[in-house]
Design a protein around this motif. Structure first.
Motif, PDB file in Angstrom:
ATOM      1  N   HIS A 227      -8.482   8.723  -7.151  1.00 18.55           N
ATOM      2  CA  HIS A 227      -8.933   9.484  -5.983  1.00 18.55           C
ATOM      3  C   HIS A 227      -7.893   9.412  -4.867  1.00 18.55           C
ATOM      4  O   HIS A 227      -7.451   8.324  -4.497  1.00 18.55           O
TER       5      HIS A 227
ATOM      6  N   TYR B 273     -15.583  -1.488  -4.491  1.00 19.05           N
ATOM      7  CA  TYR B 273     -16.864  -0.824  -4.627  1.00 19.05           C
ATOM      8  C   TYR B 273     -17.438  -1.109  -6.018  1.00 19.05           C
ATOM      9  O   TYR B 273     -16.699  -1.216  -6.995  1.00 19.05           O
TER      10      TYR B 273
ATOM     11  N   HIS C  51      -7.640   0.483   1.757  1.00 11.27           N
ATOM     12  CA  HIS C  51      -8.669   0.127   2.732  1.00 11.27           C
ATOM     13  C   HIS C  51      -9.279  -1.251   2.446  1.00 11.27           C
ATOM     14  O   HIS C  51     -10.319  -1.593   3.005  1.00 11.27           O
TER      15      HIS C  51
ATOM     16  N   ASP D 268      -9.945  -0.007  -3.926  1.00 13.86           N
ATOM     17  CA  ASP D 268      -9.274   0.785  -2.897  1.00 13.86           C
ATOM     18  C   ASP D 268      -8.329  -0.137  -2.132  1.00 13.86           C
ATOM     19  O   ASP D 268      -8.711  -0.775  -1.146  1.00 13.86           O
ATOM     20  N   TYR D 269      -7.084  -0.216  -2.603  1.00  8.98           N
ATOM     21  CA  TYR D 269      -6.109  -1.107  -1.987  1.00  8.98           C
ATOM     22  C   TYR D 269      -5.825  -0.726  -0.541  1.00  8.98           C
ATOM     23  O   TYR D 269      -5.649  -1.589   0.317  1.00  8.98           O
TER      24      TYR D 269
ATOM     25  N   ASN E 259       0.808  -1.215   0.000  1.00  8.56           N
ATOM     26  CA  ASN E 259       0.000   0.000   0.000  1.00  8.56           C
ATOM     27  C   ASN E 259       0.847   1.274   0.000  1.00  8.56           C
ATOM     28  O   ASN E 259       0.369   2.342   0.370  1.00  8.56           O
TER      29      ASN E 259
ATOM     30  N   GLU F 241     -11.036   4.344  -9.667  1.00 10.32           N
ATOM     31  CA  GLU F 241     -12.390   4.145 -10.175  1.00 10.32           C
ATOM     32  C   GLU F 241     -12.316   3.909 -11.680  1.00 10.32           C
ATOM     33  O   GLU F 241     -11.723   4.704 -12.412  1.00 10.32           O
TER      34      GLU F 241
ATOM     35  N   VAL G  94     -14.621   0.478  -8.186  1.00 11.19           N
ATOM     36  CA  VAL G  94     -13.514   1.162  -7.511  1.00 11.19           C
ATOM     37  C   VAL G  94     -12.716   0.130  -6.738  1.00 11.19           C
ATOM     38  O   VAL G  94     -13.287  -0.659  -5.973  1.00 11.19           O
TER      39      VAL G  94
ATOM     40  N   TYR H 109      -8.335  14.490  -6.954  1.00 11.48           N
ATOM     41  CA  TYR H 109      -8.578  13.416  -7.923  1.00 11.48           C
ATOM     42  C   TYR H 109      -8.239  13.913  -9.321  1.00 11.48           C
ATOM     43  O   TYR H 109      -8.049  15.106  -9.558  1.00 11.48           O
TER      44      TYR H 109
ATOM     45  N   ALA I 173      -7.336   5.345  -4.752  1.00 10.99           N
ATOM     46  CA  ALA I 173      -8.552   4.565  -4.952  1.00 10.99           C
ATOM     47  C   ALA I 173      -8.891   4.741  -6.426  1.00 10.99           C
ATOM     48  O   ALA I 173      -9.158   5.853  -6.885  1.00 10.99           O
TER      49      ALA I 173
ATOM     50  N   THR J 155     -11.018  -2.565   0.068  1.00  9.82           N
ATOM     51  CA  THR J 155     -12.436  -2.491  -0.258  1.00  9.82           C
ATOM     52  C   THR J 155     -12.635  -2.408  -1.764  1.00  9.82           C
ATOM     53  O   THR J 155     -11.919  -1.682  -2.459  1.00  9.82           O
TER      54      THR J 155
ATOM     55  N   SER K 161     -11.775   9.661  -0.206  1.00  9.84           N
ATOM     56  CA  SER K 161     -13.028   8.928  -0.386  1.00  9.84           C
ATOM     57  C   SER K 161     -14.095   9.775  -1.066  1.00  9.84           C
ATOM     58  O   SER K 161     -15.280   9.556  -0.882  1.00  9.84           O
TER      59      SER K 161
END
Length: 335
Positions: free
Chosen positions: A174, A314, A310, A307-308, A31, A163, A305, A43, A161, A312, A177
């Motif tokens: 991004h 999306y 966190h 998001d490495y 990360n 997208e 999305v 972004y 993050a 997650t 968030s």
């Protein structure tokens, strides 16, 4: 597939199973942020071309040369597919390396570049490691007449993050968030294993539910691939050449998976490929933590999305553009 490695839509490209850990701080810390934004904003947007269900972005090397790179979550360090693409640049070349990627051919030889600058839109990395390859099956890769010079993956995804809006063909990077302000993305747990994003998915075949660890792989231009075909495919499968990886052709068979759950979405009759074991024998150690891969042909029905930072994943639906998706929850329960 032609000698020039142009890709008819019915064929697949396997740009995966390739990890080289370069000996720099930025490339070894999980990360770690490698790229930063030059525009002073939280972004940026990068237009891309979706050719044969592969994501192509313009990349500038050392402020001197513009090249076409494929965006691939299955690749760690940036890769230049042949040394002729950068022979006119002054590069800090390091040690020689050999690796065996997906495919049944011989090992591929490359050279580590110890210090290179890369710019993708407003995202810039001043000093990072990369690899330049010599002869390999992808050295003359063309997609509908567009020469592909290289591949970029985890170094970009670890920095933001990311997208991917397949409908508008824009990648948004991004810093925070902010992408959640629309409140239309649904979050789902994701693991980053060996720099690759893994999601836990539910699948159904033979009237049984199975849990699969699947890699989100933007370097795979079909729907779904599952390594173990023993309990899914037909008793007398027809084997064919499916596509190419770093180490040559990949053979296997195909079938329709009755149901796959991606996040909270259920998808039905998902076209699925089952490669022969020999295609991944050299890479057996690096695929032991996953059961298969999800590719762009499936992902492009959504805006996603990754998001490495966190862990997650999306997902958001494109209105009116989900032919495999059954949105009626009551109907889902009946199927």
């Amino acid at each position: 597939m032609s000698i020039a490695l142009t890709l008819p839509r019915k064929w697949m490209l396997f740009i995966l199973s390739f990890i080289i850990v370069l000996q720099t701080k930025a490339m070894t810390e999980p990360n770690s942020k490698i790229f930063s934004l030059l525009n002073g904003l939280p972004y940026t947007e990068i237009p891309f071309r979706l050719i044969n269900d592969l994501i192509i972005v313009p990349v500038n090397i050392n402020g001197e040369k513009d090249l076409n790179f494929l965006v691939d979550t299955g690749t760690n360090s940036p890769v230049i597919l042949h040394e002729r693409y950068v022979k006119d640049l002054e590069l800090h070349l390091g040690r020689k390396i050999h690796f065996q990627g997906a495919g049944r051919g011989k090992a591929v030889e490359g050279t580590v570049i110890s210090c290179i600058s890369i710019q993708v839109g407003d995202a810039y990395a001043k000093q990072m490691g990369a690899v330049v390859l010599q002869n390999n099956p992808l050295a003359r890769l063309k997609l509908k007449g567009t020469t592909i010079h290289g591949i970029i993956g985890a170094s970009l995804f670890r920095s933001f993050a990311v997208e991917i809006d397949y409908l508008t063909q824009v990648i948004r990077l991004h810093e925070g968030s902010g992408f959640l302000e629309e409140n239309t993305f649904s979050p789902h747990p994701m693991q980053v294993v060996m720099s690759r994003p893994i999601v836990r998915s539910e699948a159904r075949w033979n009237d049984e539910i199975h849990m699969l660890n699947l890699m989100i792989d933007t370097g795979f231009n079909h729907h779904l691939l599952i390594y173990d075909n023993t309990s899914i495919e037909e008793s007398s499968p027809k084997f064919e050449r499916l596509g190419f990886g770093y180490s040559g052709s990949i053979t296997g068979s195909s079938s329709n998976l009755p149901m796959l759950k991606l996040g909270k979405r259920k998808l039905f009759k998902v076209n699925t490929f089952f490669p022969t074991f020999k295609a991944y024998k050299a890479d057996e150690a690096t695929i032991s933590y996953r059961d298969g891969i999800i590719g762009n042909a499936l992902l492009k029905q959504f805006c996603v999305v990754l998001d490495y930072a966190h862990n997650t994943f999306y997902i958001r639906e494109h209105l009116g553009w989900s032919p495999m998706l059954v949105k009626d929850e009551a109907r889902q329960e009946q199927l």
